[in-house]
Design a protein around this motif. Structure first.
Motif, short mmCIF file in Angstrom:
data_model
loop_
_atom_site.label_atom_id
_atom_site.label_comp_id
_atom_site.label_asym_id
_atom_site.label_seq_id
_atom_site.Cartn_x
_atom_site.Cartn_y
_atom_site.Cartn_z
N LEU A 39 -4.00 -13.18 -37.50
CA LEU A 39 -5.21 -13.37 -38.31
C LEU A 39 -5.77 -12.02 -38.73
N GLY A 40 -5.85 -11.10 -37.80
CA GLY A 40 -6.35 -9.76 -38.10
C GLY A 40 -5.54 -9.06 -39.16
N GLY B 255 -6.63 -7.57 -33.81
CA GLY B 255 -6.33 -8.75 -33.01
C GLY B 255 -6.82 -8.67 -31.58
N GLU B 256 -7.84 -7.89 -31.36
CA GLU B 256 -8.37 -7.69 -30.01
C GLU B 256 -9.42 -8.72 -29.62
N VAL B 257 -9.91 -9.47 -30.59
CA VAL B 257 -10.95 -10.48 -30.32
C VAL B 257 -10.62 -11.78 -31.04
N ASN B 258 -11.14 -12.87 -30.54
CA ASN B 258 -11.05 -14.16 -31.21
C ASN B 258 -12.38 -14.39 -31.91
N ILE B 259 -12.33 -14.59 -33.21
CA ILE B 259 -13.57 -14.75 -33.96
C ILE B 259 -13.97 -16.21 -34.08
N THR B 260 -15.23 -16.42 -34.38
CA THR B 260 -15.74 -17.77 -34.57
C THR B 260 -15.39 -18.24 -35.99
N GLY C 90 -12.97 -3.76 -37.02
CA GLY C 90 -11.75 -3.08 -36.60
C GLY C 90 -11.05 -3.83 -35.48
N ARG C 91 -11.82 -4.31 -34.53
CA ARG C 91 -11.25 -5.07 -33.42
C ARG C 91 -10.66 -6.39 -33.91
N ILE C 92 -11.29 -7.03 -34.89
CA ILE C 92 -10.76 -8.26 -35.49
C ILE C 92 -9.41 -7.96 -36.13
N GLU C 93 -9.36 -6.90 -36.93
CA GLU C 93 -8.13 -6.56 -37.64
C GLU C 93 -7.00 -6.17 -36.70
#
Length: 76
Positions: free
Chosen positions: A8-9, A43-48, A38-41
């Motif tokens: 996704l990121g 892939g370090e976090v799961n977003i809502t 940056g963390r989203i891109e």
């Protein structure tokens, strides 16, 4: 890292670059911290779902366009 979050990121980063928008500009428009983008891109976090819709709106695409295809998540 979770394969889904990473895929996704990568798709978000690709779309952001295609739109020629910086991480800073995207973060500001979405009311999300730049470091979190940056963390989203990465892939370090799961977003809502809410954040996915905000990001998609700023990138002028439908949220489903940012979601990875099942084949991208298959083990290699």
């Amino acid at each position: 890292m979770d394969k889904l979050a990473k895929a996704l990121g990568e798709r978000i980063r690709t779309q952001r670059k295609a739109c020629r928008i910086s991480q800073d500009a995207l973060a500001l428009a979405c009311n999300i911290d730049r470091s979190y983008i940056g963390r989203i891109e990465r892939g370090e976090v799961n977003i809502t779902v809410e954040k996915l819709y905000r990001i998609a709106g700023e990138l002028s695409c439908d949220p489903f366009c940012l979601l990875p295809k099942r084949s991208e998540l298959q083990p290699t």
